[in-house]
Design a protein around this motif. Structure first.
Motif, PDB file in Angstrom:
ATOM      1  N   ALA A 176      49.202  44.011  36.278  1.00 22.73           N
ATOM      2  CA  ALA A 176      49.128  42.924  35.298  1.00 22.73           C
ATOM      3  C   ALA A 176      48.013  43.181  34.286  1.00 22.73           C
ATOM      4  O   ALA A 176      48.198  42.987  33.081  1.00 22.73           O
ATOM      5  CB  ALA A 176      48.902  41.594  36.006  1.00 22.73           C
ATOM      6  N   MET A 177      46.872  43.655  34.752  1.00 20.19           N
ATOM      7  CA  MET A 177      45.738  43.887  33.860  1.00 20.19           C
ATOM      8  C   MET A 177      45.928  45.121  32.982  1.00 20.19           C
ATOM      9  O   MET A 177      45.334  45.201  31.908  1.00 20.19           O
ATOM     10  CB  MET A 177      44.450  44.021  34.675  1.00 20.19           C
ATOM     11  CG  MET A 177      43.974  42.719  35.277  1.00 20.19           C
ATOM     12  SD  MET A 177      43.501  41.483  34.059  1.00 20.19           S
ATOM     13  CE  MET A 177      42.050  42.245  33.349  1.00 20.19           C
ATOM     14  N   SER A 178      46.740  46.064  33.403  1.00 23.61           N
ATOM     15  CA  SER A 178      46.937  47.278  32.608  1.00 23.61           C
ATOM     16  C   SER A 178      47.596  46.981  31.262  1.00 23.61           C
ATOM     17  O   SER A 178      47.484  47.760  30.323  1.00 23.61           O
ATOM     18  CB  SER A 178      47.761  48.299  33.388  1.00 23.61           C
ATOM     19  OG  SER A 178      49.094  47.859  33.525  1.00 23.61           O
ATOM     20  N   THR A 179      48.242  45.842  31.152  1.00 26.51           N
ATOM     21  CA  THR A 179      48.873  45.427  29.903  1.00 26.51           C
ATOM     22  C   THR A 179      47.842  44.934  28.889  1.00 26.51           C
ATOM     23  O   THR A 179      48.146  44.821  27.713  1.00 26.51           O
ATOM     24  CB  THR A 179      49.882  44.295  30.191  1.00 26.51           C
ATOM     25  OG1 THR A 179      50.654  44.647  31.322  1.00 26.51           O
ATOM     26  CG2 THR A 179      50.812  44.061  29.033  1.00 26.51           C
ATOM     27  N   TYR A 180      46.634  44.636  29.358  1.00 26.58           N
ATOM     28  CA  TYR A 180      45.594  44.051  28.506  1.00 26.58           C
ATOM     29  C   TYR A 180      44.341  44.923  28.523  1.00 26.58           C
ATOM     30  O   TYR A 180      43.338  44.573  29.161  1.00 26.58           O
ATOM     31  CB  TYR A 180      45.256  42.634  28.984  1.00 26.58           C
ATOM     32  CG  TYR A 180      46.463  41.745  29.070  1.00 26.58           C
ATOM     33  CD1 TYR A 180      46.990  41.154  27.931  1.00 26.58           C
ATOM     34  CD2 TYR A 180      47.108  41.523  30.280  1.00 26.58           C
ATOM     35  CE1 TYR A 180      48.120  40.352  27.989  1.00 26.58           C
ATOM     36  CE2 TYR A 180      48.231  40.710  30.360  1.00 26.58           C
ATOM     37  CZ  TYR A 180      48.733  40.137  29.215  1.00 26.58           C
ATOM     38  OH  TYR A 180      49.853  39.347  29.283  1.00 26.58           O
ATOM     39  N   PRO A 181      44.351  46.047  27.825  1.00 20.53           N
ATOM     40  CA  PRO A 181      43.204  46.960  27.879  1.00 20.53           C
ATOM     41  C   PRO A 181      41.899  46.338  27.388  1.00 20.53           C
ATOM     42  O   PRO A 181      40.829  46.705  27.866  1.00 20.53           O
ATOM     43  CB  PRO A 181      43.631  48.144  27.011  1.00 20.53           C
ATOM     44  CG  PRO A 181      44.799  47.675  26.227  1.00 20.53           C
ATOM     45  CD  PRO A 181      45.420  46.550  26.976  1.00 20.53           C
ATOM     46  N   ASP A 182      41.963  45.374  26.468  1.00 25.83           N
ATOM     47  CA  ASP A 182      40.737  44.717  26.000  1.00 25.83           C
ATOM     48  C   ASP A 182      40.061  43.940  27.121  1.00 25.83           C
ATOM     49  O   ASP A 182      38.845  43.755  27.101  1.00 25.83           O
ATOM     50  CB  ASP A 182      41.034  43.756  24.844  1.00 25.83           C
ATOM     51  CG  ASP A 182      41.312  44.481  23.536  1.00 25.83           C
ATOM     52  OD1 ASP A 182      41.071  45.700  23.471  1.00 25.83           O
ATOM     53  OD2 ASP A 182      41.781  43.825  22.594  1.00 25.83           O
ATOM     54  N   LEU A 183      40.834  43.476  28.086  1.00 25.16           N
ATOM     55  CA  LEU A 183      40.277  42.686  29.181  1.00 25.16           C
ATOM     56  C   LEU A 183      39.705  43.562  30.289  1.00 25.16           C
ATOM     57  O   LEU A 183      38.998  43.066  31.158  1.00 25.16           O
ATOM     58  CB  LEU A 183      41.346  41.761  29.765  1.00 25.16           C
ATOM     59  CG  LEU A 183      42.007  40.782  28.797  1.00 25.16           C
ATOM     60  CD1 LEU A 183      43.016  39.909  29.532  1.00 25.16           C
ATOM     61  CD2 LEU A 183      40.971  39.936  28.073  1.00 25.16           C
TER      62      LEU A 183
ATOM     63  N   LEU B 234      46.391  35.278  31.461  1.00 27.32           N
ATOM     64  CA  LEU B 234      45.963  36.548  30.866  1.00 27.32           C
ATOM     65  C   LEU B 234      46.300  36.615  29.382  1.00 27.32           C
ATOM     66  O   LEU B 234      45.513  37.139  28.590  1.00 27.32           O
ATOM     67  CB  LEU B 234      46.580  37.721  31.621  1.00 27.32           C
ATOM     68  CG  LEU B 234      46.064  37.930  33.049  1.00 27.32           C
ATOM     69  CD1 LEU B 234      46.825  39.052  33.739  1.00 27.32           C
ATOM     70  CD2 LEU B 234      44.567  38.199  33.059  1.00 27.32           C
ATOM     71  N   ILE B 235      47.427  36.055  28.986  1.00 24.37           N
ATOM     72  CA  ILE B 235      47.784  35.990  27.560  1.00 24.37           C
ATOM     73  C   ILE B 235      46.770  35.124  26.823  1.00 24.37           C
ATOM     74  O   ILE B 235      46.274  35.493  25.756  1.00 24.37           O
ATOM     75  CB  ILE B 235      49.221  35.458  27.377  1.00 24.37           C
ATOM     76  CG1 ILE B 235      50.230  36.504  27.861  1.00 24.37           C
ATOM     77  CG2 ILE B 235      49.485  35.078  25.922  1.00 24.37           C
ATOM     78  CD1 ILE B 235      51.655  35.989  27.980  1.00 24.37           C
TER      79      ILE B 235
ATOM     80  N   ALA C 296      42.028  34.762  23.230  1.00 22.50           N
ATOM     81  CA  ALA C 296      40.642  34.327  23.011  1.00 22.50           C
ATOM     82  C   ALA C 296      39.735  35.528  22.758  1.00 22.50           C
ATOM     83  O   ALA C 296      38.813  35.454  21.935  1.00 22.50           O
ATOM     84  CB  ALA C 296      40.142  33.524  24.207  1.00 22.50           C
ATOM     85  N   GLN C 297      39.997  36.627  23.443  1.00 19.69           N
ATOM     86  CA  GLN C 297      39.203  37.835  23.222  1.00 19.69           C
ATOM     87  C   GLN C 297      39.469  38.402  21.835  1.00 19.69           C
ATOM     88  O   GLN C 297      38.546  38.797  21.132  1.00 19.69           O
ATOM     89  CB  GLN C 297      39.493  38.876  24.312  1.00 19.69           C
ATOM     90  CG  GLN C 297      38.778  40.197  24.135  1.00 19.69           C
ATOM     91  CD  GLN C 297      37.268  40.099  24.197  1.00 19.69           C
ATOM     92  OE1 GLN C 297      36.688  39.057  24.480  1.00 19.69           O
ATOM     93  NE2 GLN C 297      36.603  41.199  23.896  1.00 19.69           N
ATOM     94  N   SER C 298      40.718  38.422  21.419  1.00 18.96           N
ATOM     95  CA  SER C 298      41.070  38.958  20.095  1.00 18.96           C
ATOM     96  C   SER C 298      40.486  38.114  18.967  1.00 18.96           C
ATOM     97  O   SER C 298      39.951  38.643  18.001  1.00 18.96           O
ATOM     98  CB  SER C 298      42.589  39.017  19.931  1.00 18.96           C
ATOM     99  OG  SER C 298      43.142  39.926  20.838  1.00 18.96           O
ATOM    100  N   LYS C 299      40.594  36.791  19.089  1.00 19.65           N
ATOM    101  CA  LYS C 299      40.140  35.895  18.023  1.00 19.65           C
ATOM    102  C   LYS C 299      38.638  35.669  18.025  1.00 19.65           C
ATOM    103  O   LYS C 299      38.018  35.630  16.966  1.00 19.65           O
ATOM    104  CB  LYS C 299      40.828  34.535  18.154  1.00 19.65           C
ATOM    105  CG  LYS C 299      42.282  34.532  17.793  1.00 19.65           C
ATOM    106  CD  LYS C 299      42.852  33.129  17.942  1.00 19.65           C
ATOM    107  CE  LYS C 299      44.345  33.118  17.696  1.00 19.65           C
ATOM    108  NZ  LYS C 299      44.928  31.794  17.946  1.00 19.65           N
TER     109      LYS C 299
ATOM    110  N   LYS D  42      45.806  24.900  34.107  1.00 20.10           N
ATOM    111  CA  LYS D  42      46.751  25.463  33.150  1.00 20.10           C
ATOM    112  C   LYS D  42      46.465  24.990  31.725  1.00 20.10           C
ATOM    113  O   LYS D  42      46.305  23.806  31.473  1.00 20.10           O
ATOM    114  CB  LYS D  42      48.180  25.082  33.547  1.00 20.10           C
ATOM    115  CG  LYS D  42      49.226  25.725  32.685  1.00 20.10           C
ATOM    116  CD  LYS D  42      50.620  25.417  33.152  1.00 20.10           C
ATOM    117  CE  LYS D  42      51.624  26.117  32.280  1.00 20.10           C
ATOM    118  NZ  LYS D  42      52.979  25.961  32.758  1.00 20.10           N
ATOM    119  N   GLY D  43      46.390  25.970  30.820  1.00 16.03           N
ATOM    120  CA  GLY D  43      46.204  25.674  29.411  1.00 16.03           C
ATOM    121  C   GLY D  43      44.784  25.339  29.010  1.00 16.03           C
ATOM    122  O   GLY D  43      44.516  25.068  27.845  1.00 16.03           O
ATOM    123  N   GLN D  44      43.851  25.349  29.969  1.00 17.85           N
ATOM    124  CA  GLN D  44      42.457  25.019  29.658  1.00 17.85           C
ATOM    125  C   GLN D  44      41.554  26.177  30.047  1.00 17.85           C
ATOM    126  O   GLN D  44      41.881  26.984  30.914  1.00 17.85           O
ATOM    127  CB  GLN D  44      42.022  23.761  30.400  1.00 17.85           C
ATOM    128  CG  GLN D  44      42.756  22.522  29.959  1.00 17.85           C
ATOM    129  CD  GLN D  44      42.222  21.276  30.638  1.00 17.85           C
ATOM    130  OE1 GLN D  44      41.166  21.295  31.250  1.00 17.85           O
ATOM    131  NE2 GLN D  44      42.966  20.197  30.533  1.00 17.85           N
TER     132      GLN D  44
END
Length: 144
Positions: A63-70, A106-107, A112-115, A131-133
């Protein structure tokens, strides 16, 4: 085979992570089976910590491999209560992920990391279990 033959069956196993439990670190395969005790040569493998972490290691790593920034600065995945994960970073930041809705969390974290470069801020905790918070705890500053 008695009396004059020896049969050796070798199965190669691919290590996917290091698993630390009760102060001992093992190398594990994709199914969570222990391969051997970990050595410094295994430091390139992801570290999972806690009871039950070996069984779910492949899923959280995938799951985390999809999000290299994380994954930048990520030092360990900690299994909590054999039902959810915390992410632990070099900076001391801990991210509490939810038991259900991991992909959505994770999305949200990636956005949040990108912005806002959230993981680069002076935080000690990001709690995403609702959820959502996202609840944030800033690091305490001396003299404040």
């Amino acid at each position: 085979v008695y009396p004059s033959k020896l049969v050796v069956d070798i199965k190669e196993v691919t290590p996917v992570a290091r698993w630390r439990v009760d102060g001992t670190t093992f190398v594990i395969d994709g199914a969570g089976n222990q391969i051997a005790n970990a050595t410094s040569a295994d430091d390139n493998l992801p570290l999972v910590i806690g009871d039950g972490a070996a069984n779910g290691a492949s899923a959280i790593i995938a799951a985390m491999s999809t999000y290299p920034d994380l994954t930048k600065g990520l030092i360990a995945f900690s299994r909590i209560g054999d039902r959810r994960w915390d992410l632990i970073y070099k900076t001391g930041l801990r991210i509490r992920l939810p038991e259900k809705g991991l992909d959505e969390a994770l999305i949200q974290l990636q956005e949040a990391q990108s912005k806002y470069r959230l993981l680069d801020r002076d935080l000690v905790l990001i709690d995403m279990r609702v959820k959502g918070q996202m609840a944030l705890r800033p690091a305490k500053r001396s003299g404040a």
